[in-house]
Design a protein around this motif. Structure first.
Motif, mmCIF file in Angstrom:
data_model
loop_
_atom_site.group_PDB
_atom_site.id
_atom_site.type_symbol
_atom_site.label_atom_id
_atom_site.label_comp_id
_atom_site.label_asym_id
_atom_site.label_seq_id
_atom_site.Cartn_x
_atom_site.Cartn_y
_atom_site.Cartn_z
ATOM 1 N N GLN A 184 1.036 -1.772 -0.083
ATOM 2 C CA GLN A 184 -0.035 0.190 -0.059
ATOM 3 C C GLN A 184 0.701 1.158 0.161
ATOM 4 O O GLN A 184 0.748 2.399 -0.627
ATOM 5 C CB GLN A 184 -0.776 0.142 1.002
ATOM 6 C CG GLN A 184 -1.728 -1.116 1.107
ATOM 7 C CD GLN A 184 -2.991 -0.679 2.813
ATOM 8 O OE1 GLN A 184 -2.060 -0.383 3.428
ATOM 9 N NE2 GLN A 184 -4.355 -1.551 2.318
ATOM 10 N N MET A 185 1.904 1.413 0.817
ATOM 11 C CA MET A 185 2.931 2.004 0.661
ATOM 12 C C MET A 185 4.004 2.102 -0.217
ATOM 13 O O MET A 185 4.970 3.124 0.043
ATOM 14 C CB MET A 185 3.283 2.676 2.428
ATOM 15 C CG MET A 185 2.697 2.525 3.231
ATOM 16 S SD MET A 185 2.673 2.141 5.054
ATOM 17 C CE MET A 185 3.711 3.809 5.145
ATOM 18 N N SER A 186 3.832 1.693 -1.363
ATOM 19 C CA SER A 186 5.533 1.256 -1.692
ATOM 20 C C SER A 186 6.801 1.224 -0.736
ATOM 21 O O SER A 186 7.750 2.260 -1.410
ATOM 22 C CB SER A 186 5.570 2.259 -2.873
ATOM 23 O OG SER A 186 3.969 1.762 -4.067
ATOM 24 N N LEU A 187 6.864 0.759 0.060
ATOM 25 C CA LEU A 187 8.271 0.617 0.419
ATOM 26 C C LEU A 187 9.415 -0.365 0.262
ATOM 27 O O LEU A 187 9.063 -1.302 0.149
ATOM 28 C CB LEU A 187 7.784 0.268 2.305
ATOM 29 C CG LEU A 187 6.945 1.009 2.682
ATOM 30 C CD1 LEU A 187 6.656 0.378 4.670
ATOM 31 C CD2 LEU A 187 7.320 1.859 3.510
ATOM 32 N N PRO A 188 10.220 0.687 0.372
ATOM 33 C CA PRO A 188 11.654 -0.540 -0.124
ATOM 34 C C PRO A 188 12.006 -1.119 0.581
ATOM 35 O O PRO A 188 13.286 -1.213 1.113
ATOM 36 C CB PRO A 188 12.615 0.853 -0.246
ATOM 37 C CG PRO A 188 12.203 2.224 0.134
ATOM 38 C CD PRO A 188 10.613 1.546 0.467
ATOM 39 N N ILE A 189 11.001 -1.924 0.803
ATOM 40 C CA ILE A 189 11.456 -2.849 2.363
ATOM 41 C C ILE A 189 11.176 -4.383 1.902
ATOM 42 O O ILE A 189 9.187 -4.434 2.203
ATOM 43 C CB ILE A 189 11.526 -2.659 4.188
ATOM 44 C CG1 ILE A 189 11.959 -3.709 4.638
ATOM 45 C CG2 ILE A 189 9.872 -1.968 4.019
ATOM 46 C CD1 ILE A 189 12.090 -2.708 6.216
#
Length: 204
Positions: A181-186
């Protein structure tokens, strides 16, 4: 779609309220309501902003943590959360609030409507301490309406029947959901590990 845009049209579909149903609404915390509140570890807090936008927030603590000060007043402690303070901003602007108390294994619920006030200190804060932690805020609710809600919703949903529960492993983890949802790089695994640690160590 058949749009319902008036109370009259709504009554035509739903029908009239039974007299017995009308009489079950009371304006105080009686002995039965007090017992249920004392045994409830989970309550939903509903609030609304002046523009009509709504919010429902889950509140959980050991059973008995919600204080009943008298037959018109109850208190919910605030615990560490996401700090979005949606409910609290609503209460500051619009004091009307609704509560739904759940007791595990019980199909009936207790509904409370009233006026909420946000407080940062009071003598009863000592009674809100859990695991040595004193809350920074509490919600004081002046009861205006209180009544029991029947079991039909819980019976239809089989909420307390474990045989109807989905296999948790077939559902996305919170880490997976937030990553996408947040397009996190993790990675989802890293997020889940961090979220799990926070949930376990920052409850109070």
């Amino acid at each position: 779609m058949g749009i319902i845009d008036s109370h009259e049209a709504l009554r035509e579909v739903v029908g009239e309220v039974a007299e017995r149903t009308k009489k079950k609404v009371i304006d105080r915390i009686d002995e039965h309501a007090r017992t249920l509140i004392e045994h409830s570890p989970f309550v939903l807090l509903a609030t609304a902003a002046p523009d009509g936008s709504c919010d429902v927030s889950p509140r959980g603590d050991p059973a008995g943590s919600v204080l009943v000060l008298d037959e018109k007043t109850l208190v919910l402690a605030d615990r560490p959360g996401n700090k979005l303070i949606d409910s609290f901003r609503n209460i500051v602007d619009n004091p009307h609030a609704g509560l739904l108390f759940l007791v595990p294994g019980m199909n009936e619920t207790l509904r409370v409507n009233g006026r909420a006030t946000l407080v940062s200190d009071a003598p009863f804060f000592d009674d809100l301490v859990v695991k040595g932690k004193r809350p920074k805020l509490a919600v004081v609710v002046e009861v205006e309406e209180l009544y029991m809600h029947c079991a039909k919703a819980f019976l239809r949903s089989s909420l307390w029947d474990p045989s109807t529960w989905p296999d948790r492993s077939t559902l996305p983890t919170l880490g997976t959901i937030l990553r996408d949802q947040m397009s996190l790089p993790i990675s989802a695994d890293e997020l889940d590990a961090d979220l799990t640690e926070r949930a376990l160590t920052q409850q109070y």
